[in-house]
Write an enzyme that holds these catalytic residues in place. Sequence first.
Site, PDB file in Angstrom:
ATOM      1  N   LEU A   1       0.821  -1.205   0.000  1.00 24.88           N
ATOM      2  CA  LEU A   1       0.000   0.000   0.000  1.00 24.88           C
ATOM      3  C   LEU A   1       0.855   1.256   0.000  1.00 24.88           C
ATOM      4  O   LEU A   1       0.395   2.318  -0.415  1.00 24.88           O
ATOM      5  CB  LEU A   1      -0.929   0.008   1.218  1.00 24.88           C
ATOM      6  CG  LEU A   1      -1.960  -1.129   1.281  1.00 24.88           C
ATOM      7  CD1 LEU A   1      -2.713  -1.085   2.604  1.00 24.88           C
ATOM      8  CD2 LEU A   1      -2.927  -1.056   0.111  1.00 24.88           C
ATOM      9  N   GLY A   2       2.084   1.147   0.493  1.00 29.22           N
ATOM     10  CA  GLY A   2       2.949   2.314   0.516  1.00 29.22           C
ATOM     11  C   GLY A   2       3.865   2.274   1.715  1.00 29.22           C
ATOM     12  O   GLY A   2       3.892   1.316   2.492  1.00 29.22           O
TER      13      GLY A   2
ATOM     14  N   MET B   1       8.024   4.451   9.548  1.00 28.08           N
ATOM     15  CA  MET B   1       9.224   3.640   9.762  1.00 28.08           C
ATOM     16  C   MET B   1       9.207   2.316   9.030  1.00 28.08           C
ATOM     17  O   MET B   1      10.141   1.525   9.168  1.00 28.08           O
ATOM     18  CB  MET B   1       9.400   3.383  11.261  1.00 28.08           C
ATOM     19  CG  MET B   1       9.629   4.635  12.072  1.00 28.08           C
ATOM     20  SD  MET B   1       9.348   4.354  13.831  1.00 28.08           S
ATOM     21  CE  MET B   1       7.550   4.260  13.890  1.00 28.08           C
ATOM     22  N   GLY B   2       8.182   2.035   8.279  1.00 31.49           N
ATOM     23  CA  GLY B   2       8.101   0.739   7.623  1.00 31.49           C
ATOM     24  C   GLY B   2       7.248   0.762   6.379  1.00 31.49           C
ATOM     25  O   GLY B   2       6.805   1.815   5.923  1.00 31.49           O
ATOM     26  N   THR B   3       7.010  -0.436   5.850  1.00 32.47           N
ATOM     27  CA  THR B   3       6.193  -0.613   4.655  1.00 32.47           C
ATOM     28  C   THR B   3       4.844  -1.185   5.063  1.00 32.47           C
ATOM     29  O   THR B   3       4.769  -2.058   5.932  1.00 32.47           O
ATOM     30  CB  THR B   3       6.892  -1.561   3.664  1.00 32.47           C
ATOM     31  OG1 THR B   3       8.185  -1.039   3.368  1.00 32.47           O
ATOM     32  CG2 THR B   3       6.093  -1.678   2.381  1.00 32.47           C
TER      33      THR B   3
ATOM     34  N   LYS C   1       1.724  -3.292   8.831  1.00 30.46           N
ATOM     35  CA  LYS C   1       2.894  -2.424   8.762  1.00 30.46           C
ATOM     36  C   LYS C   1       4.100  -3.180   9.311  1.00 30.46           C
ATOM     37  O   LYS C   1       4.079  -3.650  10.457  1.00 30.46           O
ATOM     38  CB  LYS C   1       2.643  -1.150   9.562  1.00 30.46           C
ATOM     39  CG  LYS C   1       3.757  -0.124   9.490  1.00 30.46           C
ATOM     40  CD  LYS C   1       3.316   1.141  10.231  1.00 30.46           C
ATOM     41  CE  LYS C   1       4.353   2.234  10.188  1.00 30.46           C
ATOM     42  NZ  LYS C   1       3.891   3.456  10.870  1.00 30.46           N
TER      43      LYS C   1
ATOM     44  N   ASP D   1       2.965  14.857  14.524  1.00 35.32           N
ATOM     45  CA  ASP D   1       3.350  14.804  13.112  1.00 35.32           C
ATOM     46  C   ASP D   1       2.111  14.833  12.223  1.00 35.32           C
ATOM     47  O   ASP D   1       1.919  13.981  11.347  1.00 35.32           O
ATOM     48  CB  ASP D   1       4.185  13.553  12.833  1.00 35.32           C
ATOM     49  CG  ASP D   1       4.907  13.623  11.477  1.00 35.32           C
ATOM     50  OD1 ASP D   1       5.078  14.752  10.957  1.00 35.32           O
ATOM     51  OD2 ASP D   1       5.283  12.568  10.937  1.00 35.32           O
TER      52      ASP D   1
END
Length: 489
Positions: free
Chosen positions: A18-19, A23-25, A41, A136
């Site tokens: 998905l993207g 900090m991860g995919t 994730k 954030d």
Amino acid sequence: MTVSEGMDFAGYRLERRLGMGGMGTVYLAQHPRLPRKDALKVLSEGHTGDPVFRERFLREATIAARLNHPNLVAVRDRGQHAGRLWIAMQYVDGIDLAQLIRRRPGALPLDRAVRIVTEAAKGLDTLHRKGVLHRDVKPANILVAEQDGRPDRVLITDFGIARPANAPTNSTGAGLSATLAYAAPEQINGGAIDRRTDVYALGCVLYEMLTGSVPFPRDTPAAVMYAHLHETPPSLDKSGLPPGFDEVIATALAKNPGERYPSCGALATAAAAAAQGTVRLAAVRAPSRRRPIVYAAIAAAVLIAVTAAVVGFSRAGSTEHAPTATALGPQTAVDPVSWGAYTYVAQTFPELLPASQFGSGYQEMWGCKPTDELLRDLPVDVFVPTGRISCFGNREPVQTVEFVCNADRSPIAPPPTYDRAEGDEQWTRTSSNGNLHWGTYLDRYKAPQLTGYLRLYFDDPDRSFCYIVVTGAQNGTELRAAWWTEAPL
């Protein structure tokens, strides 16, 4: 261990990427036991051995797992597989706001931008009430699910650098953690941060939706930091927007946190008022003693809208005990135009029902609308002595939720039951008290299917004119554990 699409990972089947998520995919994954998709994730391989990133990754799951709100992405599980940390999250079939802005050259439509900032504000204010700062807020961390014929679903995600509001942490640490384009001055200069830091970032997001650009587009990071610290945001006067938006953005992006809106919801309310052209806000650079005038103007606009709705449906029937505008507290943000003659029901349960009937409520409850006892649709603007709002659940495990209230606020009689009783208890919470009954019954509309069933009554006068019926799961005990334990009452 290399992670890729098509492989089995921690029991999940990774269908497609998905993207990148902080900090991860993030992968779309099939749950190993349930008929649903999750967003999985996985901490990136480069960060796996870094204790700082591992701690952030685990903190994201810990913080998000304690939250339950339709505008916050839910975390469902976490673990470690072959040395790689992972988090299973609610899958949102949509795109992030950054993609939506890029997909449309220029600004988003005004009504859509205001709705997105309003829904995002609900999620952020919930975080703040739980004592958590996101730190954030940016378009990439706001998910938007477009729905045919209905408004967008909007959810806040990525709590990797979120912190408890009282955590003794320097806002910059070893470098700035927040995304620079949306970072408040106090994050840049290492000052104390609080919920108004997230208000500033959400103001930057609103500006970008209204213009297609971040407030301070500069060529270098140093120039961006200088602009956040010292420059005023560019004017919106020539953008074709109603004149109040200059003041909305200037207040949200005030250098001094004390001059900003006190909450994300207050920012969203001001944006909605400016969009309607009903309020011309006081100048942002006025001394702080004038700030109450700004909030008074916003409150007056909301009060006028609520009063108009009450007067409107008073002509259709008796309003001797109809709700007044004073019932609308600062955190409810109930939309009287959307709810019409049923506004008093939505105001009675502002943390359960969505602010408008086109939104989503507690545990992703959706499709809320006025009905009769046979679940036939009723017009929202016609007064009835006993109002009923029926909603669909997310089937995890809630199927339906019904709110039934006497419009004259007289105590309501219990409905007939068709269930096999499993339990009954008197309950007391800080906000209310009453009786809870649960059991299993034969669904009259899906016979011979057995369904769990809750009936919730209230003893205190503020809610004794209502009861709530919840159905779902295989039995009442399972439904009680899944719905009642965290229900915001």
